[in-house]
Design a protein around this motif. Structure first.
Motif, PDB file in Angstrom:
ATOM      1  N   UNK A   1       0.796  -1.306   0.077  1.00  0.00           N
ATOM      2  CA  UNK A   1      -0.074  -0.112   0.025  1.00  0.00           C
ATOM      3  C   UNK A   1       0.902   1.132  -0.031  1.00  0.00           C
ATOM      4  N   UNK A   2       0.378   2.379  -0.856  1.00  0.00           N
ATOM      5  CA  UNK A   2       1.285   3.394  -0.839  1.00  0.00           C
ATOM      6  C   UNK A   2       0.287   4.686   0.036  1.00  0.00           C
ATOM      7  N   UNK A   3       1.184   5.281   0.946  1.00  0.00           N
ATOM      8  CA  UNK A   3       0.359   6.351   1.587  1.00  0.00           C
ATOM      9  C   UNK A   3      -0.348   7.143   1.002  1.00  0.00           C
ATOM     10  N   UNK A   4      -1.280   7.614   1.382  1.00  0.00           N
ATOM     11  CA  UNK A   4      -2.307   8.817   0.956  1.00  0.00           C
ATOM     12  C   UNK A   4      -2.987   8.353  -0.448  1.00  0.00           C
ATOM     13  N   UNK A   5      -3.048   6.989  -0.749  1.00  0.00           N
ATOM     14  CA  UNK A   5      -3.956   6.706  -2.001  1.00  0.00           C
ATOM     15  C   UNK A   5      -3.392   7.338  -3.025  1.00  0.00           C
ATOM     16  N   UNK A   6      -1.928   7.639  -3.514  1.00  0.00           N
ATOM     17  CA  UNK A   6      -1.530   8.221  -4.476  1.00  0.00           C
ATOM     18  C   UNK A   6      -1.937   7.572  -5.911  1.00  0.00           C
ATOM     19  N   UNK A   7      -2.205   8.210  -6.547  1.00  0.00           N
ATOM     20  CA  UNK A   7      -2.780   7.671  -8.065  1.00  0.00           C
ATOM     21  C   UNK A   7      -1.520   7.256  -8.954  1.00  0.00           C
ATOM     22  N   UNK A   8      -0.892   6.122  -8.518  1.00  0.00           N
ATOM     23  CA  UNK A   8       0.441   5.771  -9.349  1.00  0.00           C
ATOM     24  C   UNK A   8       0.114   5.357 -10.938  1.00  0.00           C
ATOM     25  N   UNK A   9      -1.120   4.938 -10.925  1.00  0.00           N
ATOM     26  CA  UNK A   9      -1.386   4.204 -12.228  1.00  0.00           C
ATOM     27  C   UNK A   9      -1.376   5.476 -13.432  1.00  0.00           C
TER      28      UNK A   9
ATOM     29  N   UNK B   1       7.044   7.549 -16.880  1.00  0.00           N
ATOM     30  CA  UNK B   1       8.162   6.662 -16.422  1.00  0.00           C
ATOM     31  C   UNK B   1       8.977   7.403 -15.356  1.00  0.00           C
ATOM     32  N   UNK B   2       9.429   8.796 -15.380  1.00  0.00           N
ATOM     33  CA  UNK B   2      10.098   9.173 -14.574  1.00  0.00           C
ATOM     34  C   UNK B   2       9.671   9.164 -12.903  1.00  0.00           C
ATOM     35  N   UNK B   3       8.363   9.212 -12.803  1.00  0.00           N
ATOM     36  CA  UNK B   3       7.668   9.276 -11.671  1.00  0.00           C
ATOM     37  C   UNK B   3       7.579   8.106 -10.994  1.00  0.00           C
ATOM     38  N   UNK B   4       7.270   6.862 -12.127  1.00  0.00           N
ATOM     39  CA  UNK B   4       7.203   5.540 -11.547  1.00  0.00           C
ATOM     40  C   UNK B   4       8.909   5.300 -10.988  1.00  0.00           C
ATOM     41  N   UNK B   5       9.705   5.616 -11.619  1.00  0.00           N
ATOM     42  CA  UNK B   5      11.059   5.184 -11.214  1.00  0.00           C
ATOM     43  C   UNK B   5      11.310   6.096  -9.817  1.00  0.00           C
ATOM     44  N   UNK B   6      11.194   7.173  -9.724  1.00  0.00           N
ATOM     45  CA  UNK B   6      11.342   7.838  -8.328  1.00  0.00           C
ATOM     46  C   UNK B   6      10.587   7.130  -7.223  1.00  0.00           C
ATOM     47  N   UNK B   7       9.328   6.694  -7.670  1.00  0.00           N
ATOM     48  CA  UNK B   7       8.507   5.881  -6.703  1.00  0.00           C
ATOM     49  C   UNK B   7       9.073   4.634  -6.099  1.00  0.00           C
ATOM     50  N   UNK B   8       9.496   3.813  -7.151  1.00  0.00           N
ATOM     51  CA  UNK B   8       9.933   2.371  -6.899  1.00  0.00           C
ATOM     52  C   UNK B   8      11.349   2.671  -6.212  1.00  0.00           C
ATOM     53  N   UNK B   9      12.005   3.585  -6.590  1.00  0.00           N
ATOM     54  CA  UNK B   9      13.381   3.861  -5.979  1.00  0.00           C
ATOM     55  C   UNK B   9      13.125   3.991  -4.370  1.00  0.00           C
ATOM     56  N   UNK B  10      12.129   5.095  -4.176  1.00  0.00           N
ATOM     57  CA  UNK B  10      11.815   5.488  -2.814  1.00  0.00           C
ATOM     58  C   UNK B  10      11.219   4.159  -1.933  1.00  0.00           C
ATOM     59  N   UNK B  11      10.611   3.315  -2.651  1.00  0.00           N
ATOM     60  CA  UNK B  11      10.282   2.190  -1.900  1.00  0.00           C
ATOM     61  C   UNK B  11      11.198   1.381  -1.409  1.00  0.00           C
ATOM     62  N   UNK B  12      12.225   1.037  -2.693  1.00  0.00           N
ATOM     63  CA  UNK B  12      13.311   0.231  -2.372  1.00  0.00           C
ATOM     64  C   UNK B  12      14.140   0.672  -1.202  1.00  0.00           C
ATOM     65  N   UNK B  13      14.390   2.129  -1.087  1.00  0.00           N
ATOM     66  CA  UNK B  13      15.168   2.808  -0.086  1.00  0.00           C
ATOM     67  C   UNK B  13      14.585   2.572   1.315  1.00  0.00           C
ATOM     68  N   UNK B  14      13.190   2.320   1.414  1.00  0.00           N
ATOM     69  CA  UNK B  14      12.598   2.431   2.547  1.00  0.00           C
ATOM     70  C   UNK B  14      12.642   0.910   2.985  1.00  0.00           C
ATOM     71  N   UNK B  15      12.486  -0.021   2.146  1.00  0.00           N
ATOM     72  CA  UNK B  15      12.667  -1.415   2.745  1.00  0.00           C
ATOM     73  C   UNK B  15      13.979  -1.746   3.097  1.00  0.00           C
TER      74      UNK B  15
END
Length: 216
Positions: free
Chosen positions: A81-89, A93-107
């Motif tokens: 789950x992504x906080x705040x219900x962000x509309x990732x869909x 591509x650049x926004x997806x990369x930023x989000x996935x990189x941040x997710x990996x960093x968190x984990x």
């Protein structure tokens, strides 16, 4: 087998994950459906659903619905789950990369600070599988004291971990597998790639009984 699955939980689960995939906007019901060649894992939500195919003659379930053992290879398929219900869909591509990189960093931070796992040789790679962007991130786990879990001495040491992560509607689809000394990293990577390549997406709730009949 429960001992191995439990060890996997200790080394993989983050604070985000749960038995049912959820976000602020949608919840997924998870079903593993037998198929002629392996099984289909279905994630059914009210507005969106998806399935992946696991091609194997040896699929064993665990106490956790998203954990399996495939030909002696532990596998997890889950949503985050992504906080705040962000509309990732609708992310480019650049926004997806930023989000996935941040997710990996968190984990990674969670694994190291909360689970006290040593991580070395971290690698990240971007790939396109069936027109979907995936972040592949993997690392080595140096030899360390394994310890005990629920009073039992743990006999196996995880040596490496591979993750494939992608945007799925307003959540992150995460495929991952830990490897022990006996596991083949090439085979493990192929397992994840094949599952990612089998992804089917539906803009509706799935009729699970009807789907099960088509797989007989």
């Amino acid at each position: 087998m429960k001992k191995i699955a439990a060890l996997c939980l200790v080394l993989v689960l983050s604070g985000f994950l749960a038995n049912v995939c959820f976000s602020q906007n949608e919840a997924f019901h998870i079903e593993l459906l037998p198929a002629k060649k392996g099984a289909v894992l279905a994630f059914s939500g009210k507005k969106h659903s998806f399935t992946v195919h696991i091609a194997s003659d040896s699929i064993k379930t665990t106490d956790v619905p998203t954990y399996f053992t495939i030909d002696n290879q532990i596998l997890q398929i889950s949503c985050v789950a992504v906080p705040n219900g962000a509309d990732l869909g609708n992310y480019n591509k650049d926004q997806q990369k930023t989000t996935l990189d941040s997710y990996a960093d968190y984990e990674l931070e969670y694994f190291q600070k909360e689970l006290k796992i040593s991580i070395k040789n971290l690698k990240r790679e971007w790939v396109i599988i069936q027109n979907r962007l995936y972040l592949i991130w993997q690392y080595d786990v140096p030899a360390q004291k394994i310890g005990k879990l629920k009073g039992e001495e743990l006999k196996q040491q995880i040596t490496h971990q591979i993750f494939l992560s992608a945007i799925m509607h307003d959540q992150i689809l995460d495929l991952n597998t830990p490897m022990f000394n006996a596991n083949d990293p090439v085979k493990a990577r192929k397992l994840l790639d094949d599952i990612a390549g089998s992804l089917k997406i539906f803009d509706k709730e799935l009729d699970i009984p009807a789907l099960a009949k088509t797989l007989e």
